[in-house]
Motif scaffolding. Structure first.
Motif, PDB file in Angstrom:
ATOM      1  N   ASN A  17      37.661  37.980  28.391  1.00 21.47           N
ATOM      2  CA  ASN A  17      38.400  39.059  29.025  1.00 21.47           C
ATOM      3  C   ASN A  17      39.136  38.516  30.237  1.00 21.47           C
ATOM      4  OD1 ASN A  17      36.229  39.082  31.169  1.00 21.47           O
ATOM      5  ND2 ASN A  17      35.044  39.864  29.434  1.00 21.47           N
ATOM      6  N   VAL A  18      40.024  39.311  30.790  1.00 18.72           N
ATOM      7  CA  VAL A  18      40.655  39.019  32.078  1.00 18.72           C
ATOM      8  C   VAL A  18      39.944  39.886  33.101  1.00 18.72           C
ATOM      9  CG1 VAL A  18      42.740  39.225  33.470  1.00 18.72           C
ATOM     10  CG2 VAL A  18      42.905  38.408  31.117  1.00 18.72           C
ATOM     11  N   ASN A  19      39.345  39.266  34.100  1.00 22.95           N
ATOM     12  CA  ASN A  19      38.479  39.945  35.056  1.00 22.95           C
ATOM     13  C   ASN A  19      39.147  39.940  36.433  1.00 22.95           C
ATOM     14  OD1 ASN A  19      36.370  40.727  36.768  1.00 22.95           O
ATOM     15  ND2 ASN A  19      34.826  39.572  35.639  1.00 22.95           N
ATOM     16  N   LEU A  20      39.641  41.094  36.849  1.00 23.59           N
ATOM     17  CA  LEU A  20      40.411  41.215  38.092  1.00 23.59           C
ATOM     18  C   LEU A  20      39.476  41.576  39.238  1.00 23.59           C
ATOM     19  CD1 LEU A  20      43.314  43.278  36.505  1.00 23.59           C
ATOM     20  CD2 LEU A  20      43.145  40.796  36.755  1.00 23.59           C
ATOM     21  N   VAL A  21      39.237  40.624  40.137  1.00 17.57           N
ATOM     22  CA  VAL A  21      38.234  40.785  41.180  1.00 17.57           C
ATOM     23  C   VAL A  21      38.889  41.209  42.502  1.00 17.57           C
ATOM     24  CG1 VAL A  21      36.337  39.693  42.417  1.00 17.57           C
ATOM     25  CG2 VAL A  21      36.873  38.974  40.073  1.00 17.57           C
ATOM     26  N   THR A  22      38.561  42.421  42.937  1.00 21.02           N
ATOM     27  CA  THR A  22      39.012  42.976  44.217  1.00 21.02           C
ATOM     28  C   THR A  22      40.535  42.989  44.320  1.00 21.02           C
ATOM     29  OG1 THR A  22      37.026  41.947  45.162  1.00 21.02           O
ATOM     30  CG2 THR A  22      38.528  43.005  46.697  1.00 21.02           C
ATOM     31  N   GLY A  23      41.156  43.764  43.446  1.00 18.92           N
ATOM     32  CA  GLY A  23      42.611  43.830  43.439  1.00 18.92           C
ATOM     33  C   GLY A  23      43.187  45.168  43.851  1.00 18.92           C
ATOM     34  N   THR A  24      42.354  46.070  44.359  1.00 14.33           N
ATOM     35  CA  THR A  24      42.803  47.432  44.667  1.00 14.33           C
ATOM     36  C   THR A  24      44.067  47.471  45.510  1.00 14.33           C
ATOM     37  OG1 THR A  24      40.519  48.235  44.555  1.00 14.33           O
ATOM     38  CG2 THR A  24      42.111  49.635  45.689  1.00 14.33           C
ATOM     39  N   HIS A  25      44.136  46.632  46.529  1.00 12.56           N
ATOM     40  CA  HIS A  25      45.267  46.664  47.459  1.00 12.56           C
ATOM     41  C   HIS A  25      46.547  46.087  46.862  1.00 12.56           C
ATOM     42  CE1 HIS A  25      42.610  43.238  47.936  1.00 12.56           C
ATOM     43  NE2 HIS A  25      43.603  42.505  48.388  1.00 12.56           N
ATOM     44  N   PHE A  26      46.446  45.526  45.644  1.00  6.96           N
ATOM     45  CA  PHE A  26      47.623  45.019  44.924  1.00  6.96           C
ATOM     46  C   PHE A  26      47.869  45.807  43.636  1.00  6.96           C
ATOM     47  CE2 PHE A  26      46.266  40.835  46.953  1.00  6.96           C
ATOM     48  CZ  PHE A  26      47.303  40.816  47.889  1.00  6.96           C
TER      49      PHE A  26
END
Length: 298
Positions: free
Chosen positions: A102-111
């Motif tokens: 999978n692609v795991n997006l870690v802490t990207g809320t601000h983007f």
């Protein structure tokens, strides 16, 4: 919200309203996407990492800034490399080519606006593996809506149900309110699906136990179980690791084996079946990768 929200940023509950096209907001970041590492990560939940690893992308900055953050280089020091949305979409494809589950997006809320665009670009280029949204849970429903139809697996933290703990450790007394609303949205737009023992879609809620906070952990388990039942998976984590210069004395130790065992027993008592637990050896900084630009810079 559209990209214009960067100019008066209210993407996260901090509502700092900074013009991030000109300077950094509360999260420590401007409107330009910044990331520090992309590669295969073997230390996520078993049906996220699998045999090949999860394709983590670690973003710089954070809207939470927990006092005990293990990834302090990212959340406070803001190390990383600026990249375009186009480059981010390429990184997603490269993760797929590495064999990531999978692609795991870690802490990207601000983007979120830029990440949403990059996911859409990558899907047009042939991205087939699931996309994981790995977040603090301190998020707005209207921001999360940008990701609907793009994210397959939601993996938020649910740190606490206590406003006092939220204020003391995260400077966010409203954390419980936003975490509840965010999780409710995630569950509403997702159905649990597995293939070959790997999660393809669904919701995994992480709760990191903090030392001396067993009572709060029990309340969190009660809430999650009573509200969502088998619509979510729970990951009950004991890997809290004290960092240097901890501002609160009670946080200067690991979670004891007795504390964690009592939490697990309580989960069993509540009848929670879809719960992952951790065994010995998880309190270590060896699970923290080097944020050196690997996989980010061509």
């Amino acid at each position: 919200m559209a990209d214009g929200s960067y100019s008066n940023c209210t993407l996260c509950p901090r509502d700092c309203k900074v013009d991030r096209t000109k300077k950094a907001g509360y999260c420590g970041q401007t409107a330009r996407i910044k990331a520090a590492r992309a590669g295969l990560h073997m230390y996520e939940e078993p049906f996220i990492s699998g045999k090949n690893g999860s394709g983590t992308v670690f973003f710089s900055g954070c809207s939470m800034k927990c006092v005990f953050c293990q990834n302090i280089e990212l959340s406070r020091d803001n190390i990383g490399f600026e990249i375009s949305e186009e480059r981010l979409s390429e990184i997603f494809i490269e993760q797929q080519e590495r064999g990531a589950h999978n692609v795991n997006l870690v802490t990207g809320t601000h983007f979120t606006p830029g990440i949403a665009k990059a996911i859409a670009m990558a899907k047009k280029k042939g991205l087939k593996i699931p996309v994981v949204w790995n977040s603090s849970g301190y998020e707005k429903r209207e921001t999360l809506r940008m990701l609907e139809g793009l994210v397959d697996i939601w993996m938020p933290d649910f740190k606490t149900l206590s406003s006092e703990i939220g204020k003391k450790y995260f400077n966010a007394p409203d954390y419980p309110d936003f975490a509840k609303e965010a999780l409710d949205y995630m569950v509403s737009v997702s159905k649990t699906k597995f293939e070959n023992d790997m999660m393809k879609s669904g919701v995994i809620v992480r709760h990191l136990m903090m030392p001396g906070n067993l009572k709060d952990t029990k309340k969190v388990l009660e809430y999650l179980s009573g509200t969502y039942g088998d619509r979510i998976w729970i990951s009950l984590m004991n890997q809290y690791t004290p960092i240097s210069e901890m501002p609160f004395e009670e946080l200067n130790r690991a979670v004891s084996e007795r504390e964690y065992d009592r939490a697990v027993d309580y989960a069993i008592e509540l009848g929670i079946e879809q719960c992952m637990i951790q065994e010995g050896g998880t309190v270590s900084d060896s699970f923290i990768p080097e944020f050196d630009g690997t996989g980010i810079i061509k």
